[in-house]
Design a protein around this motif. Structure first.
Motif, PDB file in Angstrom:
ATOM      1  N   ASN A  18     -10.592  12.098  -0.966  1.00  0.00           N
ATOM      2  CA  ASN A  18     -10.392  13.138   0.038  1.00  0.00           C
ATOM      3  C   ASN A  18     -10.385  14.530  -0.576  1.00  0.00           C
ATOM      4  O   ASN A  18     -10.612  15.519   0.120  1.00  0.00           O
ATOM      5  CB  ASN A  18      -9.067  12.921   0.764  1.00  0.00           C
ATOM      6  CG  ASN A  18      -9.040  11.607   1.491  1.00  0.00           C
ATOM      7  OD1 ASN A  18      -8.755  10.584   0.890  1.00  0.00           O
ATOM      8  ND2 ASN A  18      -9.366  11.618   2.764  1.00  0.00           N
ATOM      9  N   LEU A  19     -10.097  14.605  -1.883  1.00  0.00           N
ATOM     10  CA  LEU A  19      -9.971  15.895  -2.551  1.00  0.00           C
ATOM     11  C   LEU A  19     -10.212  15.696  -4.039  1.00  0.00           C
ATOM     12  O   LEU A  19      -9.919  14.622  -4.583  1.00  0.00           O
ATOM     13  CB  LEU A  19      -8.564  16.456  -2.319  1.00  0.00           C
ATOM     14  CG  LEU A  19      -8.278  17.892  -2.729  1.00  0.00           C
ATOM     15  CD1 LEU A  19      -9.130  18.864  -1.914  1.00  0.00           C
ATOM     16  CD2 LEU A  19      -6.808  18.209  -2.520  1.00  0.00           C
ATOM     17  N   TYR A  20     -10.737  16.734  -4.695  1.00  0.00           N
ATOM     18  CA  TYR A  20     -10.999  16.685  -6.139  1.00  0.00           C
ATOM     19  C   TYR A  20     -10.383  17.920  -6.778  1.00  0.00           C
ATOM     20  O   TYR A  20     -10.700  19.047  -6.386  1.00  0.00           O
ATOM     21  CB  TYR A  20     -12.508  16.656  -6.399  1.00  0.00           C
ATOM     22  CG  TYR A  20     -12.888  16.402  -7.833  1.00  0.00           C
ATOM     23  CD1 TYR A  20     -13.157  15.116  -8.278  1.00  0.00           C
ATOM     24  CD2 TYR A  20     -12.979  17.452  -8.747  1.00  0.00           C
ATOM     25  CE1 TYR A  20     -13.499  14.871  -9.600  1.00  0.00           C
ATOM     26  CE2 TYR A  20     -13.334  17.209 -10.061  1.00  0.00           C
ATOM     27  CZ  TYR A  20     -13.597  15.922 -10.489  1.00  0.00           C
ATOM     28  OH  TYR A  20     -13.941  15.682 -11.792  1.00  0.00           O
ATOM     29  N   LEU A  21      -9.469  17.702  -7.736  1.00  0.00           N
ATOM     30  CA  LEU A  21      -8.822  18.802  -8.447  1.00  0.00           C
ATOM     31  C   LEU A  21      -9.083  18.693  -9.938  1.00  0.00           C
ATOM     32  O   LEU A  21      -9.170  17.586 -10.467  1.00  0.00           O
ATOM     33  CB  LEU A  21      -7.299  18.766  -8.222  1.00  0.00           C
ATOM     34  CG  LEU A  21      -6.797  18.830  -6.787  1.00  0.00           C
ATOM     35  CD1 LEU A  21      -5.280  18.665  -6.771  1.00  0.00           C
ATOM     36  CD2 LEU A  21      -7.200  20.138  -6.149  1.00  0.00           C
ATOM     37  N   MET A  75      -0.560  18.679   2.930  1.00  0.00           N
ATOM     38  CA  MET A  75      -1.644  18.791   3.910  1.00  0.00           C
ATOM     39  C   MET A  75      -2.224  17.405   4.227  1.00  0.00           C
ATOM     40  O   MET A  75      -2.384  17.043   5.393  1.00  0.00           O
ATOM     41  CB  MET A  75      -2.742  19.709   3.384  1.00  0.00           C
ATOM     42  CG  MET A  75      -3.963  19.791   4.289  1.00  0.00           C
ATOM     43  SD  MET A  75      -5.352  20.660   3.529  1.00  0.00           S
ATOM     44  CE  MET A  75      -5.822  19.520   2.244  1.00  0.00           C
ATOM     45  N   LEU A  76      -2.525  16.626   3.192  1.00  0.00           N
ATOM     46  CA  LEU A  76      -3.133  15.308   3.393  1.00  0.00           C
ATOM     47  C   LEU A  76      -2.178  14.329   4.063  1.00  0.00           C
ATOM     48  O   LEU A  76      -2.619  13.389   4.739  1.00  0.00           O
ATOM     49  CB  LEU A  76      -3.652  14.744   2.083  1.00  0.00           C
ATOM     50  CG  LEU A  76      -4.892  15.452   1.529  1.00  0.00           C
ATOM     51  CD1 LEU A  76      -5.190  15.001   0.108  1.00  0.00           C
ATOM     52  CD2 LEU A  76      -6.099  15.205   2.426  1.00  0.00           C
ATOM     53  N   LEU A  77      -0.886  14.538   3.880  1.00  0.00           N
ATOM     54  CA  LEU A  77       0.095  13.657   4.506  1.00  0.00           C
ATOM     55  C   LEU A  77       0.561  14.182   5.865  1.00  0.00           C
ATOM     56  O   LEU A  77       1.384  13.562   6.520  1.00  0.00           O
ATOM     57  CB  LEU A  77       1.317  13.474   3.586  1.00  0.00           C
ATOM     58  CG  LEU A  77       1.045  12.672   2.315  1.00  0.00           C
ATOM     59  CD1 LEU A  77       2.265  12.680   1.406  1.00  0.00           C
ATOM     60  CD2 LEU A  77       0.647  11.240   2.663  1.00  0.00           C
ATOM     61  N   PRO A 111       0.817  -1.216   0.000  1.00  0.00           N
ATOM     62  CA  PRO A 111       0.000   0.000   0.000  1.00  0.00           C
ATOM     63  C   PRO A 111       0.854   1.271   0.000  1.00  0.00           C
ATOM     64  O   PRO A 111       2.013   1.248   0.403  1.00  0.00           O
ATOM     65  CB  PRO A 111      -0.815  -0.108   1.281  1.00  0.00           C
ATOM     66  CG  PRO A 111      -0.813  -1.559   1.614  1.00  0.00           C
ATOM     67  CD  PRO A 111       0.514  -2.070   1.138  1.00  0.00           C
ATOM     68  N   TYR A 112       0.252   2.347  -0.429  1.00  0.00           N
ATOM     69  CA  TYR A 112       0.921   3.644  -0.561  1.00  0.00           C
ATOM     70  C   TYR A 112       0.436   4.611   0.521  1.00  0.00           C
ATOM     71  O   TYR A 112      -0.534   4.349   1.214  1.00  0.00           O
ATOM     72  CB  TYR A 112       0.668   4.217  -1.954  1.00  0.00           C
ATOM     73  CG  TYR A 112       1.323   3.379  -3.034  1.00  0.00           C
ATOM     74  CD1 TYR A 112       2.574   3.699  -3.531  1.00  0.00           C
ATOM     75  CD2 TYR A 112       0.700   2.235  -3.515  1.00  0.00           C
ATOM     76  CE1 TYR A 112       3.186   2.922  -4.494  1.00  0.00           C
ATOM     77  CE2 TYR A 112       1.304   1.442  -4.480  1.00  0.00           C
ATOM     78  CZ  TYR A 112       2.553   1.796  -4.968  1.00  0.00           C
ATOM     79  OH  TYR A 112       3.159   1.010  -5.912  1.00  0.00           O
ATOM     80  N   ASP A 113       1.107   5.759   0.591  1.00  0.00           N
ATOM     81  CA  ASP A 113       0.744   6.791   1.560  1.00  0.00           C
ATOM     82  C   ASP A 113      -0.263   7.781   0.996  1.00  0.00           C
ATOM     83  O   ASP A 113      -0.926   8.502   1.755  1.00  0.00           O
ATOM     84  CB  ASP A 113       2.003   7.544   2.019  1.00  0.00           C
ATOM     85  CG  ASP A 113       2.999   6.605   2.686  1.00  0.00           C
ATOM     86  OD1 ASP A 113       2.602   5.928   3.654  1.00  0.00           O
ATOM     87  OD2 ASP A 113       4.150   6.546   2.226  1.00  0.00           O
ATOM     88  N   LEU A 114      -0.374   7.841  -0.347  1.00  0.00           N
ATOM     89  CA  LEU A 114      -1.323   8.741  -0.999  1.00  0.00           C
ATOM     90  C   LEU A 114      -1.521   8.270  -2.434  1.00  0.00           C
ATOM     91  O   LEU A 114      -0.591   7.722  -3.051  1.00  0.00           O
ATOM     92  CB  LEU A 114      -0.797  10.182  -0.997  1.00  0.00           C
ATOM     93  CG  LEU A 114      -1.787  11.236  -1.508  1.00  0.00           C
ATOM     94  CD1 LEU A 114      -1.790  12.451  -0.587  1.00  0.00           C
ATOM     95  CD2 LEU A 114      -1.424  11.690  -2.913  1.00  0.00           C
ATOM     96  N   TYR A 115      -2.734   8.483  -2.942  1.00  0.00           N
ATOM     97  CA  TYR A 115      -3.070   8.106  -4.315  1.00  0.00           C
ATOM     98  C   TYR A 115      -3.508   9.349  -5.075  1.00  0.00           C
ATOM     99  O   TYR A 115      -4.342  10.117  -4.583  1.00  0.00           O
ATOM    100  CB  TYR A 115      -4.199   7.068  -4.322  1.00  0.00           C
ATOM    101  CG  TYR A 115      -3.819   5.814  -3.576  1.00  0.00           C
ATOM    102  CD1 TYR A 115      -3.106   4.801  -4.202  1.00  0.00           C
ATOM    103  CD2 TYR A 115      -4.139   5.662  -2.235  1.00  0.00           C
ATOM    104  CE1 TYR A 115      -2.727   3.655  -3.505  1.00  0.00           C
ATOM    105  CE2 TYR A 115      -3.763   4.525  -1.534  1.00  0.00           C
ATOM    106  CZ  TYR A 115      -3.057   3.527  -2.177  1.00  0.00           C
ATOM    107  OH  TYR A 115      -2.685   2.407  -1.480  1.00  0.00           O
TER     108      TYR A 115
END
Length: 123
Positions: A98-101, A116-118, A45-49
């Motif tokens: 968690n967020l949409y860009l 911020m998310l990390l 698993p990763y820390d962010l996608y």
């Protein structure tokens, strides 16, 4: 160092995000679609996608929904898309993002959101 998986069917977009993230010291891996991303998550698993919405085999919404149902570390997911309608954002959040860009994501803004998310200081 935080590991980030960039999931997008366009090689140029993956390279753009990889360059931005690696310049800030992140370790980056890539997947061409949600199905390949699930296989990578199962290995480690990763820390962010960082997830595109429109992809073949498995789109971004399906990837995030499946990820959220898995027994793995639940890291933040940022959806990045050319789709800018309100219902696209709603679908992303309902899937578990968690967020949409909207594309193209400006490098400094993207790095700020990732930090911020990390829970890191902004680079």
């Amino acid at each position: 160092m935080s590991r980030i998986l960039v999931i997008d069917d366009a090689a140029t977009v993956r390279q753009y995000h990889r360059g931005t993230l690696e310049s800030a010291g992140y370790t980056v891996d890539e997947a061409m679609n949600g199905l390949e991303a699930i296989e990578k998550v199962l290995q480690s698993p990763y820390d962010l996608y960082l997830v595109d919405v429109n992809m073949p085999k498995m789109d971004g919404y399906s990837f995030v929904r499946q990820l959220r149902g898995m027994q793995v570390h639940q890291a933040p997911a940022i959806m990045v898309s050319t789709e800018s309608e309100a219902h696209d954002q709603t679908m992303a959040y309902q899937a578990g993002a968690n967020l949409y860009l909207c594309k193209p994501a400006k490098p400094q803004a993207l790095l700020g959101y990732v930090a911020m998310l990390l829970g890191r200081k902004t680079p």
